[in-house]
Design a protein around this motif. Structure first.
Motif, short mmCIF file in Angstrom:
data_model
loop_
_atom_site.label_atom_id
_atom_site.label_comp_id
_atom_site.label_asym_id
_atom_site.label_seq_id
_atom_site.Cartn_x
_atom_site.Cartn_y
_atom_site.Cartn_z
N ALA A 51 0.76 -1.04 0.16
CA ALA A 51 0.12 -0.15 0.04
C ALA A 51 0.76 1.26 -0.04
O ALA A 51 0.43 2.25 -0.66
N ASP A 52 1.98 1.23 0.61
CA ASP A 52 2.87 2.53 0.71
C ASP A 52 3.82 2.58 -0.49
O ASP A 52 4.29 3.63 -0.51
N GLN A 53 3.82 1.58 -1.36
CA GLN A 53 4.38 1.89 -2.56
C GLN A 53 3.72 2.50 -3.86
O GLN A 53 4.09 2.96 -4.73
N MET A 54 2.17 2.71 -3.50
CA MET A 54 1.35 2.88 -4.73
C MET A 54 1.55 4.67 -4.98
O MET A 54 2.06 5.22 -3.92
N GLY A 55 1.50 4.80 -6.10
CA GLY A 55 1.19 6.22 -6.44
C GLY A 55 -0.06 6.95 -5.65
O GLY A 55 -1.17 6.28 -5.99
N LYS A 56 0.14 7.96 -4.94
CA LYS A 56 -1.07 8.41 -4.34
C LYS A 56 -1.36 9.95 -4.98
O LYS A 56 -0.48 10.72 -4.81
N VAL A 57 -2.59 10.06 -5.14
CA VAL A 57 -3.33 11.53 -5.32
C VAL A 57 -4.07 11.76 -4.24
O VAL A 57 -5.24 11.10 -4.12
N VAL A 58 -3.97 12.65 -3.58
CA VAL A 58 -4.71 13.33 -2.26
C VAL A 58 -5.86 14.28 -2.97
O VAL A 58 -5.39 15.37 -3.50
N LEU A 59 -7.05 13.99 -2.97
CA LEU A 59 -8.05 14.89 -3.67
C LEU A 59 -8.26 16.09 -2.70
O LEU A 59 -8.19 16.04 -1.61
N PRO A 60 -8.72 17.37 -3.56
CA PRO A 60 -8.86 18.38 -2.98
C PRO A 60 -9.85 18.59 -1.89
O PRO A 60 -11.06 17.46 -1.97
N ASP A 61 -9.85 19.12 -0.70
CA ASP A 61 -10.84 19.42 0.31
C ASP A 61 -11.31 18.02 0.78
O ASP A 61 -12.62 18.00 1.18
#
Length: 289
Positions: A148-158
């Motif tokens: 899980a910690d190797q995934m590319g991560k996009v944190v969405l706004p708000d």
């Protein structure tokens, strides 16, 4: 241009069992979705959240062969252990992905991880079969264990949620999985009343599995456990969550080659299927107990 939805499929009325540890709804191939229509994705089995209960017996699937394609196992709840004839073994925990390239042939088994099995609890997972082009079907078997910690991560706004990019590219973030043909695989987690949008190539076969929740996809409502199949007339996909949602988005460039499949073997001709059986029976896939 927004991509049109060809059809929204509901999950089958009844699940089937794979071994004694995987209670799955078969979404691909299924009624209205052939292997060719969703190429390079040959199979999508969805183990919707289910509590098997505590057990001293380790549930799962015993030793079986694969050849000519890849298996991708995505764990949402519960833990899956695996072991193969190349010497790979490990545990896939929630948020992890096991990406196994069977290629020239391998023996494999997968089962509920021992401690999880003893305690019981909700088990939720997806397994995909991804085809290999003819030129790569004899590649040596190998394995990508993606935590899980190797995934590319996009944190969405708000505080709208997060996108775990397993393979391909979501906006400007690339996933860690190495693929033989162009593939996008996104684990999208959206909070209620939040939304996101992204682009996929127009020629890709594209679908979304609604693992949990309810969403509006390009203007159409898709309920829990449904599968959204897209047409090929645009690139933009927008999603808004009516209820907190978990989605698996898959898109891939079609492999324009014949598909010959029988059980755990996927080749291009029937002659190659017969050869796969002969190789398996001759012990060329290795040994696994």
């Amino acid at each position: 241009m927004k991509r049109s939805i060809e059809r929204i499929f509901q999950r089958p009325a009844q699940p089937g069992m794979v071994g004694d540890g995987f209670r799955v709804f078969n979404m691909i191939p299924g009624k209205g979705i052939s292997q060719k229509r969703m190429s390079p994705f040959l199979l999508l089995d969805f183990n919707a959240a289910f509590d098997f209960g505590p057990s001293d017996h380790i549930r799962g699937v015993d030793v079986h062969p694969h050849k000519g394609f890849e298996t991708v196992t995505i764990a949402y709840k519960g833990s899956v252990a695996h072991h193969d004839s190349s010497g790979n073994r490990g545990i896939i925990r929630p948020g992890d992905v096991q990406w196994m390239t069977a290629g020239a042939g391998i023996l494999h088994k997968e089962y509920h991880e021992e401690e999880f099995s003893k305690k019981g609890g909700l088990f939720e997972m997806v397994q995909l079969w991804v085809n290999l082009p003819a030129k790569d079907k004899s590649t040596p078997a190998h394995y990508q264990g993606i935590t899980a910690d190797q995934m590319g991560k996009v944190v969405l706004p708000d505080a709208g949620g997060v996108v775990n990019v397993i393979a391909g590219k979501f906006q400007d973030t690339t996933g860690p999985a190495s693929t033989y043909t162009p593939i996008n695989l996104f684990d999208i987690q959206l909070e209620e009343q939040h939304e996101t949008s992204f682009m996929v190539p127009q020629n890709h076969n594209t679908g979304i599995l609604v693992v949990n929740g309810e969403v509006v996809v390009n203007g159409e409502v898709a309920g829990e456990h449904s599968f959204v199949l897209f047409d090929h007339d645009g690139e933009e996909i927008s999603i808004k969550a009516n209820k907190k949602a978990v989605l698996l988005t898959l898109s891939g460039e079609p492999i324009d080659e014949p598909i010959a499949s029988y059980g755990p073997f996927v080749m291009n001709t029937q002659a190659e299927i017969y050869q796969a059986f002969e190789d398996f029976q001759a012990g060329k896939f290795g040994v696994l107990s």
